[in-house]
Design an enzyme around this catalytic site. Sequence first.
Site, PDB file in Angstrom:
ATOM      1  N   ARG A   1       0.905  -1.096  -0.106  1.00  0.00           N
ATOM      2  CA  ARG A   1      -0.189  -0.160  -0.109  1.00  0.00           C
ATOM      3  C   ARG A   1       0.802   1.120  -0.085  1.00  0.00           C
ATOM      4  O   ARG A   1       1.901   1.319   0.684  1.00  0.00           O
ATOM      5  CB  ARG A   1      -0.927   0.175   1.131  1.00  0.00           C
ATOM      6  CG  ARG A   1      -2.250  -0.678   1.131  1.00  0.00           C
ATOM      7  CD  ARG A   1      -2.960  -0.394   2.396  1.00  0.00           C
ATOM      8  NE  ARG A   1      -2.277  -0.917   3.568  1.00  0.00           N
ATOM      9  CZ  ARG A   1      -1.733  -0.208   4.590  1.00  0.00           C
ATOM     10  NH1 ARG A   1      -1.832   1.043   4.477  1.00  0.00           N
ATOM     11  NH2 ARG A   1      -1.251  -0.561   5.469  1.00  0.00           N
TER      12      ARG A   1
ATOM     13  N   TYR B   1      -1.695  -3.579  -6.397  1.00  0.00           N
ATOM     14  CA  TYR B   1      -1.483  -4.237  -5.290  1.00  0.00           C
ATOM     15  C   TYR B   1      -2.582  -4.210  -4.077  1.00  0.00           C
ATOM     16  O   TYR B   1      -2.778  -2.920  -3.678  1.00  0.00           O
ATOM     17  CB  TYR B   1      -0.247  -3.818  -4.771  1.00  0.00           C
ATOM     18  CG  TYR B   1       0.327  -4.871  -3.809  1.00  0.00           C
ATOM     19  CD1 TYR B   1       1.363  -5.814  -4.471  1.00  0.00           C
ATOM     20  CD2 TYR B   1       0.087  -5.043  -2.520  1.00  0.00           C
ATOM     21  CE1 TYR B   1       1.725  -7.081  -3.473  1.00  0.00           C
ATOM     22  CE2 TYR B   1       0.490  -5.980  -1.625  1.00  0.00           C
ATOM     23  CZ  TYR B   1       1.239  -7.095  -2.180  1.00  0.00           C
ATOM     24  OH  TYR B   1       1.688  -7.841  -1.228  1.00  0.00           O
TER      25      TYR B   1
ATOM     26  N   LYS C   1      -9.655  -1.851   1.897  1.00  0.00           N
ATOM     27  CA  LYS C   1      -9.607  -0.667   2.846  1.00  0.00           C
ATOM     28  C   LYS C   1     -10.182   0.521   2.399  1.00  0.00           C
ATOM     29  O   LYS C   1     -10.737   1.497   3.307  1.00  0.00           O
ATOM     30  CB  LYS C   1      -7.762  -0.345   2.725  1.00  0.00           C
ATOM     31  CG  LYS C   1      -7.171  -1.719   3.213  1.00  0.00           C
ATOM     32  CD  LYS C   1      -7.239  -2.168   4.700  1.00  0.00           C
ATOM     33  CE  LYS C   1      -6.010  -3.320   4.875  1.00  0.00           C
ATOM     34  NZ  LYS C   1      -6.220  -3.452   6.281  1.00  0.00           N
TER      35      LYS C   1
ATOM     36  N   HIS D   1     -10.363  -1.802  11.803  1.00  0.00           N
ATOM     37  CA  HIS D   1      -9.100  -2.557  11.292  1.00  0.00           C
ATOM     38  C   HIS D   1      -9.020  -3.657  12.256  1.00  0.00           C
ATOM     39  O   HIS D   1      -8.033  -3.817  13.075  1.00  0.00           O
ATOM     40  CB  HIS D   1      -8.085  -1.936  11.223  1.00  0.00           C
ATOM     41  CG  HIS D   1      -7.062  -2.551  10.608  1.00  0.00           C
ATOM     42  ND1 HIS D   1      -5.551  -1.970  10.471  1.00  0.00           N
ATOM     43  CD2 HIS D   1      -6.994  -3.630   9.398  1.00  0.00           C
ATOM     44  CE1 HIS D   1      -4.724  -2.747   9.585  1.00  0.00           C
ATOM     45  NE2 HIS D   1      -5.723  -3.828   8.942  1.00  0.00           N
TER      46      HIS D   1
ATOM     47  N   SER E   1      -1.222  -2.982  10.394  1.00  0.00           N
ATOM     48  CA  SER E   1      -0.861  -4.111   9.465  1.00  0.00           C
ATOM     49  C   SER E   1       0.327  -4.920   9.690  1.00  0.00           C
ATOM     50  O   SER E   1       1.401  -4.464  10.240  1.00  0.00           O
ATOM     51  CB  SER E   1      -0.504  -3.141   8.156  1.00  0.00           C
ATOM     52  OG  SER E   1      -1.734  -2.477   7.733  1.00  0.00           O
TER      53      SER E   1
ATOM     54  N   CYS F   1       0.934  -7.014  12.137  1.00  0.00           N
ATOM     55  CA  CYS F   1       1.407  -6.932  13.608  1.00  0.00           C
ATOM     56  C   CYS F   1       0.553  -8.188  14.244  1.00  0.00           C
ATOM     57  O   CYS F   1       0.404  -8.497  15.500  1.00  0.00           O
ATOM     58  CB  CYS F   1       0.971  -5.836  14.193  1.00  0.00           C
ATOM     59  SG  CYS F   1       2.047  -4.633  13.738  1.00  0.00           S
TER      60      CYS F   1
ATOM     61  N   ASP G   1      -9.458  -9.175   9.459  1.00  0.00           N
ATOM     62  CA  ASP G   1      -8.821  -7.778   9.163  1.00  0.00           C
ATOM     63  C   ASP G   1      -9.920  -6.620   9.260  1.00  0.00           C
ATOM     64  O   ASP G   1      -9.369  -5.564   9.611  1.00  0.00           O
ATOM     65  CB  ASP G   1      -8.513  -7.503   7.261  1.00  0.00           C
ATOM     66  CG  ASP G   1      -7.542  -6.638   7.121  1.00  0.00           C
ATOM     67  OD1 ASP G   1      -6.225  -6.431   7.958  1.00  0.00           O
ATOM     68  OD2 ASP G   1      -7.752  -5.765   6.135  1.00  0.00           O
TER      69      ASP G   1
ATOM     70  N   ARG H   1       2.059 -12.217  -0.022  1.00  0.00           N
ATOM     71  CA  ARG H   1       0.650 -12.312   0.419  1.00  0.00           C
ATOM     72  C   ARG H   1       0.088 -13.652  -0.158  1.00  0.00           C
ATOM     73  O   ARG H   1       0.315 -13.798  -1.301  1.00  0.00           O
ATOM     74  CB  ARG H   1      -0.061 -11.171   0.684  1.00  0.00           C
ATOM     75  CG  ARG H   1       0.390 -10.092   1.684  1.00  0.00           C
ATOM     76  CD  ARG H   1      -0.721  -9.015   1.823  1.00  0.00           C
ATOM     77  NE  ARG H   1       0.021  -8.171   2.703  1.00  0.00           N
ATOM     78  CZ  ARG H   1      -0.612  -7.667   3.897  1.00  0.00           C
ATOM     79  NH1 ARG H   1      -1.755  -8.421   4.270  1.00  0.00           N
ATOM     80  NH2 ARG H   1      -0.057  -7.000   4.761  1.00  0.00           N
TER      81      ARG H   1
END
Length: 577
Positions: free
Chosen positions: A59, A187, A196, A216, A238, A240, A263, A360
């Site tokens: 991102r 991406y 998002k 989030h 993100s 974590c 998420d 990912r």
Amino acid sequence: MTRQARVYWCDGSEEEARRLMEIGEKEERIGSQSVFYKLNQETFPFSYLHRSHPTDVARTEQLTFVCHPDREMVGPNNNWMDPGEAKAKMRGLSEGCMAGRTMYVLPYLMGNHLSPYAKACVQITDISYVAVSMRIMTRMGKDVLDRIGASENFVKGIHSVGDFDPSRRFIMHFPEENLVWSIGSGYGGNALLGKKCFSLRIASLLGLKEGWLAEHMVIIGVEDPKGNVTYLVAAFPSACGKTNLAMMESALPGYKIWTLGDDIAWLHVGDDGRLYALNPETGFFGVAPGTSMATNPNMMRTLKAGTFYPTLYTNTALNTDTNEPWWEGMDGSRPENLLDWQGNICQPDSKTPAAHPNSRFTVGIRQCPTLSPEADNPQGVPISAIIFGGRRSDTRPLVLQGFNWQHGVFMAATMGSETTAAAALQVGVLRRDPMAMLPFCGYNMGDYFRHWLDMGKRMTRPPEIFCINWFRKDEDGEFLWPGFGENIRVLKWIVERSLDSGSTIPRRETPAGFLPGRRSLDLSGLDISEANLEKALAVNPREWKAELSNVEIFLKKFGDRMPGEIWDEFNELSASL
Ligand code: GTP
Ligand code: SPV
Ligand code: MN
């Protein structure tokens, strides 16, 4: 304007998914590479590798804008552009951007068909990878078009990969028009506009107007040995640990985690005055490195389950002997014959990671063996505790409970985390990241904190609020806490403190919040030294003083819009240190 060669209306069917994989394999390219490369279909059923453009691997927060006529409303936490100016810019960049390409039209729903909270959306895109990813991550289908009918009541997404030039890459949000316009990136959060862009940035503002929260967060059920299930949500920045928490395999016998989301959570106050959470997505876009049978066995099982949803691997390495995806931290030793994430041959002794650190997988939630039977509940599930966390080598203890809702909101508003490879920024730098929403709150953070405080007042039984940190380190840079499946020990304390009987569970009061009382963390069967445990749980006044000066600078950016209640809590903590 986009001048596409043809238009392909997606219906979300399995047949179509197979056709799109074929198009991506044989017809579409990024530079010299095919969009999709078929992996070993026996060991990784219906799986494909995708290599993104080398400049397009995360991102890009610096190229992400909220375009609203009122700049104050957007706040210093977002990049702002005047909507008229932004439109003109995007029109210029989009002129002819799909020439010679296919435009895919993707009708999809965020939230389940029966849910009063579901939102209808349509995205256009010019790459099969995004079309297939959206089919995994959302409820895509023709029925969404019937639902929209002739109305204007849907969220619009315009996406083109453009020429991948980072200097012509923008992710623009127009909240007043329910519109997201993104160009130049293929991406993740830049390109899957339901994720998002809509379900957090635009939805957070809808939530402010309509009285709910878009967060989030993971959603999980924790089942105890008696079979009682308690639902929790948890917000970490993100990369974590949300996905790992969402499908954790408990190290304590008799405990089980049920997965509802990894998420995003939409939180509404129910008629009974409790907080309810639902996951608007239907898939995981998860960090590959570090995922293994040792750390996250349920994700490994999910990846290999194979259904009629394809599974995608983006920027992982490739084991050329087995034709399987590979990444650092996977089980077993490093394969001898590897291609790195860009498709180059890896030297066996190379120290640079073969998989990109933000590589990912995209996989359907239906394949998850721990999927909760409540995952499709149209109302969501009732939440007993909210957990906030971050990646902090120091200062923040393993777990803290807020004294009450207001203090809990203060703890969350002042959290910080060391940055990761999920965003194109310098990695490992501490930044304030309130509620793990800094990159995703679509409006002024001061107003957002007030909205959180107001939500608490509307609930007859607000959830308890906790802060955790799995990432505290010792003097040698080693993690003090073993993490992963052992985190259930912390969850157990959190659940017990959140039930009606919670006040009987021992806790120690500190200026920063409640710590677990001596021996109230279940450490049975865990090999951790007294000294390490003490360090993991320490609230050190010297560290907290430094923390507070950092917090103060951050909160002051929001000026008059910062609620007095947050400063009251701040002053109380400062005075007590
Ligand atoms: P986004 O998808 O970017 O929102 O990230 P996420 O929050 O879902 O992060 P994820 O669970 O994928 O974890 C990211 C990294 O943190 C991985 O490399 C994990 O191995 C690591 N990690 C997760 N949980 C723990 C833990 O309890 N302890 C330690 N030390 N590392 C962890
Ligand atoms: C995150 O960065 O928090 C993600 C990945 O979940 S992305 O979809 O790229 O935003
Ligand atoms: Mn995320």
